[in-house]
Design a protein around this motif. Structure first.
Motif, PDB file in Angstrom:
ATOM      1  N   SER A 164       1.026  -1.048  -0.171  1.00  0.00           N
ATOM      2  CA  SER A 164       0.183  -0.012  -0.061  1.00  0.00           C
ATOM      3  C   SER A 164       0.929   1.265   0.005  1.00  0.00           C
ATOM      4  O   SER A 164       2.020   1.022   0.233  1.00  0.00           O
ATOM      5  N   ILE A 165       0.303   2.394  -0.219  1.00  0.00           N
ATOM      6  CA  ILE A 165       1.047   3.753  -0.194  1.00  0.00           C
ATOM      7  C   ILE A 165       0.012   4.671   0.486  1.00  0.00           C
ATOM      8  O   ILE A 165      -1.219   4.664   0.471  1.00  0.00           O
ATOM      9  N   THR A 166       1.008   5.639   1.038  1.00  0.00           N
ATOM     10  CA  THR A 166       0.390   6.847   1.501  1.00  0.00           C
ATOM     11  C   THR A 166       0.317   7.795   0.354  1.00  0.00           C
ATOM     12  O   THR A 166       1.071   7.937  -0.487  1.00  0.00           O
ATOM     13  N   ALA A 167      -0.950   8.194   0.215  1.00  0.00           N
ATOM     14  CA  ALA A 167      -1.346   9.283  -0.879  1.00  0.00           C
ATOM     15  C   ALA A 167      -1.860  10.697  -0.461  1.00  0.00           C
ATOM     16  O   ALA A 167      -2.168  10.827   0.497  1.00  0.00           O
ATOM     17  N   LEU A 168      -1.786  11.675  -1.542  1.00  0.00           N
ATOM     18  CA  LEU A 168      -1.904  13.084  -1.384  1.00  0.00           C
ATOM     19  C   LEU A 168      -3.190  13.264  -2.194  1.00  0.00           C
ATOM     20  O   LEU A 168      -3.050  12.774  -3.278  1.00  0.00           O
ATOM     21  N   PRO A 169      -3.969  14.167  -1.750  1.00  0.00           N
ATOM     22  CA  PRO A 169      -4.921  14.853  -2.386  1.00  0.00           C
ATOM     23  C   PRO A 169      -4.583  15.505  -3.663  1.00  0.00           C
ATOM     24  O   PRO A 169      -5.357  15.507  -4.815  1.00  0.00           O
ATOM     25  N   ASP A 194      -9.047  20.236   7.551  1.00  0.00           N
ATOM     26  CA  ASP A 194     -10.365  20.726   7.320  1.00  0.00           C
ATOM     27  C   ASP A 194     -11.231  19.677   7.016  1.00  0.00           C
ATOM     28  O   ASP A 194     -11.232  19.069   5.945  1.00  0.00           O
ATOM     29  N   PRO A 195     -12.204  19.577   7.769  1.00  0.00           N
ATOM     30  CA  PRO A 195     -13.218  18.402   7.446  1.00  0.00           C
ATOM     31  C   PRO A 195     -13.882  18.477   6.333  1.00  0.00           C
ATOM     32  O   PRO A 195     -14.097  17.407   5.699  1.00  0.00           O
ATOM     33  N   VAL A 196     -14.352  19.701   5.535  1.00  0.00           N
ATOM     34  CA  VAL A 196     -14.948  19.667   4.630  1.00  0.00           C
ATOM     35  C   VAL A 196     -14.367  19.266   3.370  1.00  0.00           C
ATOM     36  O   VAL A 196     -14.529  18.316   2.542  1.00  0.00           O
ATOM     37  N   LYS A 197     -12.859  19.655   3.194  1.00  0.00           N
ATOM     38  CA  LYS A 197     -12.088  19.422   2.296  1.00  0.00           C
ATOM     39  C   LYS A 197     -11.983  17.743   2.266  1.00  0.00           C
ATOM     40  O   LYS A 197     -11.805  17.103   1.324  1.00  0.00           O
ATOM     41  N   ALA A 198     -11.550  17.376   3.417  1.00  0.00           N
ATOM     42  CA  ALA A 198     -11.079  16.046   3.704  1.00  0.00           C
ATOM     43  C   ALA A 198     -12.362  15.237   3.146  1.00  0.00           C
ATOM     44  O   ALA A 198     -12.045  13.995   2.574  1.00  0.00           O
ATOM     45  N   LYS A 199     -13.610  15.316   3.304  1.00  0.00           N
ATOM     46  CA  LYS A 199     -14.719  14.565   2.941  1.00  0.00           C
ATOM     47  C   LYS A 199     -14.773  14.566   1.465  1.00  0.00           C
ATOM     48  O   LYS A 199     -15.053  13.684   0.662  1.00  0.00           O
ATOM     49  N   SER A 200     -14.394  15.934   0.967  1.00  0.00           N
ATOM     50  CA  SER A 200     -14.692  15.915  -0.665  1.00  0.00           C
ATOM     51  C   SER A 200     -13.506  15.134  -1.238  1.00  0.00           C
ATOM     52  O   SER A 200     -13.874  14.458  -2.237  1.00  0.00           O
ATOM     53  N   TRP A 201     -12.177  15.204  -0.791  1.00  0.00           N
ATOM     54  CA  TRP A 201     -11.298  14.498  -1.075  1.00  0.00           C
ATOM     55  C   TRP A 201     -11.365  12.930  -1.143  1.00  0.00           C
ATOM     56  O   TRP A 201     -11.146  12.201  -2.298  1.00  0.00           O
ATOM     57  N   ALA A 202     -12.141  12.482  -0.055  1.00  0.00           N
ATOM     58  CA  ALA A 202     -12.306  10.948  -0.018  1.00  0.00           C
ATOM     59  C   ALA A 202     -13.492  10.446  -1.031  1.00  0.00           C
ATOM     60  O   ALA A 202     -13.335   9.739  -1.586  1.00  0.00           O
ATOM     61  N   GLN A 203     -14.580  11.788  -1.208  1.00  0.00           N
ATOM     62  CA  GLN A 203     -15.508  11.178  -2.340  1.00  0.00           C
ATOM     63  C   GLN A 203     -14.592  11.261  -3.625  1.00  0.00           C
ATOM     64  O   GLN A 203     -14.958  10.256  -4.398  1.00  0.00           O
ATOM     65  N   ARG A 204     -13.731  12.291  -4.185  1.00  0.00           N
ATOM     66  CA  ARG A 204     -13.168  11.960  -5.295  1.00  0.00           C
ATOM     67  C   ARG A 204     -12.190  10.904  -5.383  1.00  0.00           C
ATOM     68  O   ARG A 204     -12.091  10.300  -6.282  1.00  0.00           O
ATOM     69  N   VAL A 220      -5.183  13.319   4.813  1.00  0.00           N
ATOM     70  CA  VAL A 220      -6.178  14.492   4.524  1.00  0.00           C
ATOM     71  C   VAL A 220      -5.814  15.426   5.703  1.00  0.00           C
ATOM     72  O   VAL A 220      -6.535  16.348   5.801  1.00  0.00           O
ATOM     73  N   HIS A 221      -4.680  15.334   6.327  1.00  0.00           N
ATOM     74  CA  HIS A 221      -4.097  16.108   7.201  1.00  0.00           C
ATOM     75  C   HIS A 221      -2.760  16.773   6.854  1.00  0.00           C
ATOM     76  O   HIS A 221      -1.909  16.040   6.307  1.00  0.00           O
TER      77      HIS A 221
END
Length: 399
Positions: free
Chosen positions: A159-164, A198-208, A186-187
């Motif tokens: 596995s890898i750690t990934a960036l938005p 930022d929880p809003v950005k974190a959720k958006s990134w997860a969806q994408r 996401v932090h």
């Protein structure tokens, strides 16, 4: 009238319809934990024991490579890790400033790490590569991972750690195709002056991210804080686990437990496709002054309601009272600004640990001079007083 098969069938259908209308509890998400200390201490044993029921898997920093320092192993207590018994994923940190990724050298170092762990009775179920690659270098990173995958034992997942920031790269599909799963961080991925999380950005990134591949992914979430220090170059210096030998006022940033608890609930209620779980950074030790307490971390991971509750306690010895504050809730809290106690016949008092004492005929008052967090379940002495009497239940705490 005898009960027939028809009656039983109708009853079952009615029951199913009724229960189908009731709101279903959120689906649980797998909860995992990063262990990121570069040198294990005796305190790890208790922290591991207290975390065992709440976190299924440990992702343990085992190896890192930096441009100037080269390769170095984290000093992991393998006997403690073996005794813990949970599945273990070895994490290899490759600094994003490395000029190039040497596949052969990395394979050699990783093989030695895995062999050393296996000899101590710890068999990793997976390997995670943590590399902050720039988006422009993802094609080369994919080739590195493909070559590494071929050399790994078949029973070790990669596995890898990934960036938005990688979401907009045309090389992302090839990158994710080279691994079994990914961990979206996401932090601490934006300019630190904009905040740690930022929880809003974190959720958006997860969806994408859920639409980028059909392979499972995890979210890496923060349970810690950092401090920002001014630097002559313009961008601030970031102080985290280890203090920096740098003068200047520190601006403290801390991930908000309630924000993370709200986000975790949203993800449980409406999980993005392929989201396999949450990984919390990082296992806290009592000496880790910029991490949540383990009590707060466990409460957030379990979805428990967060609550703070201060208690004032004192011990009397021959007219001398030692006065303490106890954080009786499950949420780490800053010390209250003011504490007032009903007291009489006081001929002396003093505050300690950042508190200043004042006396009136009927009260003792302790006022905070500096903000300090107290861990859930923690205690902090705020002062002493010599009085005829301090009423046990007559005290007030002001935030």
């Amino acid at each position: 009238m005898p009960v027939t098969y028809f009656h039983r069938l109708c009853g079952a259908l009615v029951l199913a319809l009724l229960t189908g209308c009731e709101p279903q509890p959120p689906m649980p998400l797998d909860q995992q934990l990063y262990i990121w200390q570069r040198q294990w201490r005796s305190a790890h044993e208790q922290a591991l024991a207290e975390s065992r029921r709440n976190f299924s898997t440990l992702r343990v920093l085992g190896l890192q490579a930096h441009p100037k320092a080269g390769w170095s192993r984290a000093l992991v207590n393998l006997a403690q890790l073996k005794a813990d018994g949970r599945p273990v994923i070895a994490v290899v940190r490759l600094d994003g400033q490395l000029p190039a990724l040497d596949v052969q050298l990395a394979q050699q170092q990783i093989a030695q790490l895995i062999a050393r762990w296996q000899q101590a009775g710890v068999t990793p179920s997976g390997l995670e590569i943590d590399h902050d690659s720039g988006s422009a270098r993802l094609a080369g990173y994919s080739q590195f991972l493909q070559a590494l995958r071929k050399q790994l034992p078949a029973d070790i997942k990669l596995s890898i750690t990934a960036l938005p920031a990688w979401l907009d790269s045309p090389n992302l599909p090839e990158l994710l195709d080279a691994v079994d799963s990914s961990v979206l961080q996401v932090h601490a991925v934006s300019d630190p002056r904009q905040g740690l999380f930022d929880p809003v950005k974190a959720k958006s990134w997860a969806q994408r991210w859920s639409r980028a591949s059909d392979k499972p992914f995890y979210l890496a979430l923060p349970a810690y804080g950092v401090a920002l220090l001014p630097d002559t170059g313009g961008a601030p210096l970031v102080e985290s686990e280890a203090p920096l030998n740098h003068a200047g006022e520190r601006r403290e940033l801390l991930a908000d437990p309630q924000q993370l608890a709200d986000l975790a609930l949203q993800l449980r209620e409406q999980p993005p496709s392929h989201l396999a779980g949450l990984i919390w950074f990082r296992l806290p030790l009592p000496s880790d002054r910029r991490a949540w307490s383990l009590t707060t971390l466990k409460a957030v991971a379990a979805g428990d309601a967060l609550a703070s509750q201060w208690q004032v306690q004192f011990v009397k010895r021959e007219g001398l009272y030692d006065i303490s504050l106890v954080n009786a809730g499950n949420l780490d809290q800053p010390l209250p600004k003011r504490v007032q106690l009903a007291a009489r016949g006081c001929d002396g008092a003093d505050g300690i640990n950042g508190y200043r004492a004042q006396q009136t005929q009927q009260h003792l008052e302790f006022t905070r001079q500096a903000s300090v967090r107290v861990a859930a379940g923690g205690r902090r002495t705020l002062g002493w007083a010599r009085c005829l009497d301090i009423s046990q239940g007559a005290w007030n705490v002001y935030p």
